[in-house]
Design a protein around this motif. Structure first.
Motif, PDB file in Angstrom:
ATOM      1  N   ASP A  57       0.622  -1.214   0.239  1.00 42.93           N
ATOM      2  CA  ASP A  57       0.090  -0.076   0.517  1.00 42.93           C
ATOM      3  C   ASP A  57       1.101   1.183  -0.569  1.00 42.93           C
ATOM      4  O   ASP A  57       0.101   2.498  -0.422  1.00 42.93           O
ATOM      5  N   HIS A  58       1.777   1.345   0.790  1.00 41.83           N
ATOM      6  CA  HIS A  58       2.458   2.762   0.805  1.00 41.83           C
ATOM      7  C   HIS A  58       3.290   3.385  -0.465  1.00 41.83           C
ATOM      8  O   HIS A  58       2.476   4.152  -0.452  1.00 41.83           O
ATOM      9  N   ILE A  59       4.090   2.785  -0.970  1.00 46.14           N
ATOM     10  CA  ILE A  59       4.420   2.497  -2.875  1.00 46.14           C
ATOM     11  C   ILE A  59       3.566   2.116  -3.708  1.00 46.14           C
ATOM     12  O   ILE A  59       4.576   1.543  -4.742  1.00 46.14           O
ATOM     13  N   GLY A  91      -5.615  -1.328  -1.529  1.00 45.25           N
ATOM     14  CA  GLY A  91      -5.411  -1.234  -0.841  1.00 45.25           C
ATOM     15  C   GLY A  91      -5.254  -0.749   0.623  1.00 45.25           C
ATOM     16  O   GLY A  91      -3.866  -1.354   0.704  1.00 45.25           O
ATOM     17  N   ILE A  92      -4.991   0.188   1.529  1.00 46.69           N
ATOM     18  CA  ILE A  92      -4.345   0.713   2.860  1.00 46.69           C
ATOM     19  C   ILE A  92      -4.235  -0.432   3.353  1.00 46.69           C
ATOM     20  O   ILE A  92      -5.707  -0.989   4.032  1.00 46.69           O
ATOM     21  N   CYS A  93      -2.878  -0.913   4.126  1.00 39.75           N
ATOM     22  CA  CYS A  93      -3.481  -1.892   5.085  1.00 39.75           C
ATOM     23  C   CYS A  93      -4.391  -2.144   6.217  1.00 39.75           C
ATOM     24  O   CYS A  93      -4.644  -3.084   6.552  1.00 39.75           O
ATOM     25  N   HIS A  94      -4.322  -0.709   6.788  1.00 42.47           N
ATOM     26  CA  HIS A  94      -5.219  -1.115   7.865  1.00 42.47           C
ATOM     27  C   HIS A  94      -6.986  -1.047   8.137  1.00 42.47           C
ATOM     28  O   HIS A  94      -7.750  -1.813   8.255  1.00 42.47           O
ATOM     29  N   GLN A  95      -7.177  -0.912   6.433  1.00 42.80           N
ATOM     30  CA  GLN A  95      -8.751  -0.367   5.714  1.00 42.80           C
ATOM     31  C   GLN A  95      -8.736  -1.746   5.367  1.00 42.80           C
ATOM     32  O   GLN A  95      -9.975  -2.418   5.896  1.00 42.80           O
ATOM     33  N   GLY A 285      -8.453  11.565   1.649  1.00 41.59           N
ATOM     34  CA  GLY A 285      -7.904   9.535   1.863  1.00 41.59           C
ATOM     35  C   GLY A 285      -6.845   9.130   3.398  1.00 41.59           C
ATOM     36  O   GLY A 285      -7.339   9.945   4.508  1.00 41.59           O
ATOM     37  N   THR A 286      -6.176   8.392   2.752  1.00 44.64           N
ATOM     38  CA  THR A 286      -4.991   7.534   4.265  1.00 44.64           C
ATOM     39  C   THR A 286      -5.454   6.419   4.810  1.00 44.64           C
ATOM     40  O   THR A 286      -7.375   6.600   5.085  1.00 44.64           O
ATOM     41  N   CYS A 287      -5.359   6.081   5.990  1.00 43.08           N
ATOM     42  CA  CYS A 287      -6.567   5.576   6.979  1.00 43.08           C
ATOM     43  C   CYS A 287      -7.074   5.969   7.858  1.00 43.08           C
ATOM     44  O   CYS A 287      -7.899   5.402   9.019  1.00 43.08           O
ATOM     45  N   GLY A 344      -4.767   3.059  -2.042  1.00 44.17           N
ATOM     46  CA  GLY A 344      -3.393   3.084  -1.792  1.00 44.17           C
ATOM     47  C   GLY A 344      -3.195   4.509  -0.388  1.00 44.17           C
ATOM     48  O   GLY A 344      -4.227   4.843  -0.335  1.00 44.17           O
ATOM     49  N   CYS A 345      -1.361   5.287  -0.288  1.00 43.43           N
ATOM     50  CA  CYS A 345      -1.695   5.832   0.994  1.00 43.43           C
ATOM     51  C   CYS A 345      -1.675   7.178   0.480  1.00 43.43           C
ATOM     52  O   CYS A 345      -1.207   7.871   0.695  1.00 43.43           O
ATOM     53  N   GLY A 346      -1.062   6.697  -0.545  1.00 40.91           N
ATOM     54  CA  GLY A 346      -0.886   8.108  -2.187  1.00 40.91           C
ATOM     55  C   GLY A 346      -0.400   8.833  -1.443  1.00 40.91           C
ATOM     56  O   GLY A 346       1.571   8.142  -0.604  1.00 40.91           O
ATOM     57  N   CYS A 348       0.834  10.414   1.667  1.00 38.17           N
ATOM     58  CA  CYS A 348       0.571  10.407   2.546  1.00 38.17           C
ATOM     59  C   CYS A 348       2.199  10.282   3.550  1.00 38.17           C
ATOM     60  O   CYS A 348       2.342  11.740   4.258  1.00 38.17           O
ATOM     61  N   LEU A 349       2.724  10.164   2.813  1.00 43.50           N
ATOM     62  CA  LEU A 349       4.207   9.999   2.922  1.00 43.50           C
ATOM     63  C   LEU A 349       5.157  10.382   2.091  1.00 43.50           C
ATOM     64  O   LEU A 349       6.549  10.681   2.569  1.00 43.50           O
ATOM     65  N   GLY A 350       4.800  11.448   1.387  1.00 42.38           N
ATOM     66  CA  GLY A 350       5.918  12.187   0.969  1.00 42.38           C
ATOM     67  C   GLY A 350       6.585  10.948   0.197  1.00 42.38           C
ATOM     68  O   GLY A 350       7.719  11.713  -0.597  1.00 42.38           O
ATOM     69  N   ALA A 366      -5.430  13.100   6.446  1.00 44.05           N
ATOM     70  CA  ALA A 366      -4.361  12.410   6.936  1.00 44.05           C
ATOM     71  C   ALA A 366      -4.039  12.334   8.732  1.00 44.05           C
ATOM     72  O   ALA A 366      -4.655  12.886   9.392  1.00 44.05           O
ATOM     73  N   ASN A 367      -3.307  12.077   9.172  1.00 44.01           N
ATOM     74  CA  ASN A 367      -3.336  11.875  10.660  1.00 44.01           C
ATOM     75  C   ASN A 367      -1.735  12.705  11.223  1.00 44.01           C
ATOM     76  O   ASN A 367      -1.390  12.406  11.931  1.00 44.01           O
ATOM     77  N   ARG A 368      -1.636  12.802  10.434  1.00 44.23           N
ATOM     78  CA  ARG A 368       0.919  13.230  10.402  1.00 44.23           C
ATOM     79  C   ARG A 368       1.228  14.826   9.754  1.00 44.23           C
ATOM     80  O   ARG A 368       0.867  14.804   8.530  1.00 44.23           O
TER      81      ARG A 368
HETATM   82  S1  SF4 Z   1      -0.416   6.480   7.955  1.00 40.15           S
HETATM   83 FE1  SF4 Z   1      -0.588   7.078   5.811  1.00 40.15          FE
HETATM   84  S2  SF4 Z   1       1.207   6.277   4.696  1.00 40.15           S
HETATM   85 FE2  SF4 Z   1       1.014   5.642   7.087  1.00 40.15          FE
HETATM   86  S3  SF4 Z   1      -0.356   3.929   7.287  1.00 40.15           S
HETATM   87 FE3  SF4 Z   1      -1.922   6.046   6.705  1.00 40.15          FE
HETATM   88  S4  SF4 Z   1      -1.937   5.662   4.752  1.00 40.15           S
HETATM   89 FE4  SF4 Z   1      -0.652   4.875   4.725  1.00 40.15          FE
END
Ligand code: SF4
Lengths: 405, 156
Positions: A57-59, A91-95, A285-287, A344-346, A348-350, A366-368
């Motif tokens: 999901d990340h890249i 999809g994103i792992c947590h989802q 987006g994001t988890c 996916g994460c799109g 989110c992590l740059g 997102a969350n961060r």
């Molecule tokens: S915080 Fe961002 S990079 Fe981390 S799992 Fe969630 S969507 Fe992916």
């Protein structure tokens, strides 16, 4: 009487326990290091391959050939060992773990800090690092320190345009970035029943931003109904009188749309205070906020109008994207001028798909919002989906209370 | 188990994105992480980490679970990290890869000599001494083996 973490881990807060892990997952990022550690352990076998998940999901899809090579090795390994595997675009792992896999009462570890998202189902779910995960692959279990618990008492119901994300940012602001270090959060009170699973996942998701190990809800009728769709028949967990390390009371009526000011998740201000701040990008987006409810809400606000700033939308899973397609929501998003990214994460992590340039400002669901997370010199303001929608329509930070009439 | 280094002071809430930015993660080349450690905080810091004992404020290592953060520090030659509190995933990761982490609220002056005796539970910085909770035997075993991987192998 016990807290939910104590009941699941089977011991009092403060004690160390060795536990079997019900489900263990990695993504394409942490999976690479886990595989490396597992190989150097010379473990040779995976204790319970049916309980191990490798979720890309990340890249995704890979951004360059180095990433592609690393993903290729991990993908081949997962297939060869018969692990549960999902490839790019699923999809994103947590989802994905939240789509009928995570169950109440389970012990779940993920090699990602936002594994706490699955606390929404009444599971004890927490993040670990790659080496810890390699040992879990090899042994099927690990040790935990049973956490003390902060009881987050939710009363009343959300009003106006405030949503679960505003509530989440509000509690992070109250607890601060290390206010719950080593502890678990338990969300209780009469305000819980009205929160959907999507909303609960958003609330559990941000637990780690307070330093917490887990953020749990007791499974109830809402959980039952949700999991029944996936063919599970689960029991409900009833909160008992228990002693919390600390309690935090939040009246949901008081929650208003807020933003988290970079570079800290716990610097919270009402949207109204910063209205008019120009934006370069809006990211939904994001988890935290890429679920169906979120896309539907966004579409509901922008319907029939055009966004004035580049707006990226990454559904958190293929299932979410499919539902958005079938319900016509995707079409509305496209008509409003949004760019749709693969599940996916799109950005989110740059790493890809919407990296920020020097001096750019992004409003993100997102969350961060750490310094440089989405690109060197870029700034991230965190907000709810409704705030993102209202702001996308004007190109500047805008309160949803005015946009929705 | 005793560790020694030269004090390098840092503030509170140092997150793992600061220790090693997400853009440098996709590689197996650990020297990449060494080269870019703390880049977004102070680009001149990475070459000066060898032999240092980082003494930071609360909540060191918060944020992402990336183990590369702990690895970057260890591979840079950092001897250990002392802070009043750590984010829990970073803390576990550090022990697992053999980087000593010590919970202690102490005054830092850069350049002073630092010694941490993890068995006796004493940290000495310059002339000042602090009592700390000794690490558990299991943690000490993992640290002295050089990390969980080595520990695991030695048990087989
Ligand atoms: S915080 Fe961002 S990079 Fe981390 S799992 Fe969630 S969507 Fe992916």
């Amino acid at each position: 009487m016990n807290t939910l973490s104590e009941s699941i881990l089977g011991a009092r807060a403060g004690s160390y326990v060795d536990c079997r892990v019900d489900r263990a997952y990695v993504h394409d990022g942490t999976g690479v290091l886990t595989l490396e550690a597992w190989k150097s352990m010379k473990a040779e076998t995976i204790a319970r391959p049916d309980r191990v998940y490798v979720l890309f999901d990340h890249i995704v899809p890979a951004n360059n050939s180095v990433t592609a090579g690393l993903q290729h090795d991990l993908r081949s390994f997962a297939r060869e060992k018969g692990l549960n595997f999902t490839d790019v675009g699923t999809g994103i792992c947590h989802q994905l773990m939240g789509e009928g896999i995570a169950l109440p009462g389970e012990i779940i570890v993920g090699a990602d800090s936002h594994t706490c998202t699955l606390g929404a189902f009444g599971a004890f779910a927490t993040g670990v690092g790659a080496t810890d995960m390699a040992a879990i692959w090899a042994e099927g279990g690990t040790w935990f320190r049973v956490p003390e618990t902060i009881g987050v008492n939710l009363s009343g119901s959300l009003s106006g345009q405030a949503e679960a994300k505003d509530l989440a940012l509000t509690y992070v602001g109250r607890l601060t970035m290390d206010g719950a270090t080593y502890m678990a959060l338990e969300f209780v009170g009469d305000g819980v029943a009205a929160l959907s699973i999507d909303s609960r996942m958003t609330l559990s998701n941000l637990a780690v931003e307070t330093g917490a190990k887990a953020g749990l809800f007791y499974s109830d009728d809402v959980t039952r109904r949700y999991l029944r769709e996936y063919g599970h028949n689960i029991g409900v967990q009833r909160p008992a009188e228990c002693s919390y390390h600390r309690e935090l009371n939040i009246d949901l009526e008081d929650v208003v749309p807020v933003v988290a000011i970079p570079p800290r998740v716990d610097t919270i201000k009402p949207v109204a205070d910063l209205e008019g701040m120009p934006l370069d990008q809006v990211f939904v987006g994001t988890c935290t906020n890429g679920r169906f409810e979120d896309l539907a809400r966004f579409a509901g606000i922008v319907r029939g109008r055009k966004v004035k700033v580049r707006t990226l939308i990454a559904p958190s899973s293929q299932k979410v994207l499919t539902r958005a397609t079938e319900s016509g929501i995707l079409h509305e998003l496209l008509k409003a001028g949004c760019t749709i990214l693969p599940p996916g994460c799109g950005p989110c992590l740059g790493a890809h798909q919407g990296v920020l340039g020097e001096g750019e400002v992004c409003l993100s669901t997102a969350n961060r919002n750490f310094r440089n997370r989405m690109g060197v010199g870029g700034e991230i303001y965190l907000a709810s989906v409704a705030t993102a929608a209202a702001s996308a329509l004007t190109g500047a930070l805008e309160s949803p209370e005015e946009a929705v009439r | 188990m005793k560790i020694e280094g030269t004090a390098l002071c840092m503030g509170p809430d140092i997150d793992t994105d600061i220790i090693i930015a997400g853009r440098y993660l996709r590689t197996r080349d650990r020297r990449e992480w060494v080269k870019h450690a703390f880049e977004d905080m102070d680009p001149s810091l990475a070459p000066r980490l060898e032999g240092k004992m980082i003494i930071a404020g609360k909540n060191f290592g918060c944020g992402s679970s990336r183990e590369q953060a702990a690895i970057a520090l260890k591979e840079s030659g950092v001897k250990g990290v002392i802070a009043p509190s750590f984010a829990r995933i970073f803390y576990r990761n550090a022990i697992n890869i053999g980087l000593p982490v010590v919970e202690c609220d102490c005054t830092c002056r850069s350049g002073e000599p630092v010694t941490a005796d993890l068995v006796e539970g004493i940290v000495t910085i310059g002339e000042r001494s602090y009592r700390i909770r000794p690490l558990s035997p299991r943690m000490l075993d993992i640290l002295s083996a050089g990390g969980l991987v080595e520990h695991w192998r030695s048990r087989r």
